[in-house]
Design an enzyme around this catalytic site. Structure first.
Site, PDB file in Angstrom:
ATOM      1  N   ASP A  64       0.901  -1.107   0.015  1.00 41.53           N
ATOM      2  CA  ASP A  64       0.008  -0.095  -0.054  1.00 41.53           C
ATOM      3  C   ASP A  64       0.881   1.217  -0.143  1.00 41.53           C
ATOM      4  OD1 ASP A  64      -3.082   0.365   1.286  1.00 41.53           O
ATOM      5  OD2 ASP A  64      -1.947   2.011   0.825  1.00 41.53           O
ATOM      6  N   TYR A 118     -14.156   7.415 -13.466  1.00 40.07           N
ATOM      7  CA  TYR A 118     -13.727   6.541 -12.370  1.00 40.07           C
ATOM      8  C   TYR A 118     -14.380   4.971 -13.155  1.00 40.07           C
ATOM      9  CZ  TYR A 118     -14.074   3.706  -8.043  1.00 40.07           C
ATOM     10  OH  TYR A 118     -14.158   2.705  -7.045  1.00 40.07           O
TER      11      TYR A 118
END
Ligand code: UDP
Length: 330
Positions: free
Chosen positions: A31, A149
């Site tokens: 991450d 998106y």
């Protein structure tokens, strides 16, 4: 088993990591903390079966090692949240497409199984509810950033399906519907953490539009149940599954429910979309999943009610606001 979770310090990723640790698996996460947070994995850092890398999926050398090591890859790393998408469309499009390309091509080299998380946003302005996985996607104009998106995640889906059909890489796609629960941040626009914070601090609860738009919220533990079972199912290759809750609620009723449950004296105010987001912003009026396909595959049915979800989020937010000195009582 060894699992790799990209975006593992995010809200959903950290819950998925917890679940696999509880199942006795080794969990590797990567991450870059762009929207995830170290606080989400603080309690897992000392677990002997938990390995975390604060790095980007675009670090292909590291990713190649991790993919090689693990049996299953959950790809959750993505730019998400309507606010973030409107503020940073370049980052949204590039992150979402580039990272998925990297994950899939490495999975091909190493012959590993991949679950790609997608979103109910891909249904766009489709108004025939409930949404089925094989329904048409109805997107708006490219001049409206919001649709970038949906489009970027739709490309991810096309790519995952193509890798299965053309190259026999075992891929599967989960379309998540408004997943909520403890640790979700309101920073990127998500409605429930924002309403709960507003209610607990006595601020106005800001309902965008006229509040008649509706959503089906899914508790993160239900979403994680589905993700684990879908990823493990050999019959799921090349398929798309809706993962969502089955209780539809309008945003205005959601605001009222949160105000009641917190005992708040906050006012509920309606804010035009043009003020909340941008001129010409397009919202979806209803978003309801048909979950019969995932139910047939795994027996999935949501277990956590909306009230239980809200109670767990309110409790979590109270603790966080107290820790930050924002709440001294309540
Ligand atoms: N919303 C709202 N107030 C907020 C944030 C969101 O009224 O502070 C509305 C938003 O316009 C949408 C719904 O709540 O109609 C759900 O928004 P969210 O961003 O959580 O998810 P999505 O739009 O992706 O379903």
């Amino acid at each position: 088993m060894k699992v790799l979770i990209t975006g593992g310090a995010g809200f959903i990723g950290s819950h998925l990591a917890e679940r696999h640790l509880a199942l006795g698996d080794e969990v590797y996460i990567i991450d870059d903390l762009s929207t995830g947070s170290i606080a989400n994995i603080q309690h897992l850092k000392l677990h002997p079966q938990f390995v975390y890398h604060i790095d980007s999926v675009t670090n292909t050398h590291l990713m190649a090692e991790l993919v090689d090591l693990c049996d299953v890859i959950y790809h959750l790393a993505a730019a998400v949240g309507v606010r973030l998408i409107l503020d940073s469309p370049v980052r949204t499009i590039e992150t979402n497409i580039r990272c998925t390309e990297i994950v899939l091509s490495l999975a091909e080299t190493k012959r590993k199984r991949v679950l790609i998380t997608s979103t109910s946003e891909v249904y766009g302005k489709q108004d025939q509810v409930p949404f089925r996985e094989d329904d048409d996607l109805v997107l708006g104009a490219t001049s409206k950033s919001r649709w970038s998106y949906a489009c970027s995640k739709a490309i991810d889906e096309f790519l995952a399906i193509a890798y299965w059909r053309e190259r026999k890489v075992p891929t599967v796609i989960a379309r998540l519907f408004n997943t909520v629960g403890p640790r979700q941040t309101g920073r990127y626009g998500m409605v429930i953490p924002n309403f709960v914070t507003q209610a607990l601090t006595g601020a106005d609860i800001r309902v965008f539009g006229d509040g008649t738009q509706s959503r089906c919220f899914t508790h993160v533990s239900d979403a994680v149940d589905a993700l684990v079972d879908i990823a493990a199912h050999p019959g799921a290759n090349g398929q798309v599954y809706n993962v969502g809750g089955n209780h539809e609620i309008t945003i205005l009723d959601l605001a009222r429910t949160i105000r009641d449950m917190t005992g708040s004296k906050s006012r509920i105010v309606l804010v035009p979309y043009s003020t909340a987001y941008e001129e010409g912003f397009e919202d979806m009026m209803r978003r309801v999943p048909d979950i019969s396909k995932v139910n047939r595959l795994t027996g999935y049915t949501p277990k956590v009610s909306l009230e239980q979800s809200l109670a767990s989020i309110i409790e979590d937010q109270r603790i966080r606001l107290r820790e930050h000195g924002v709440l001294t009582h309540a």
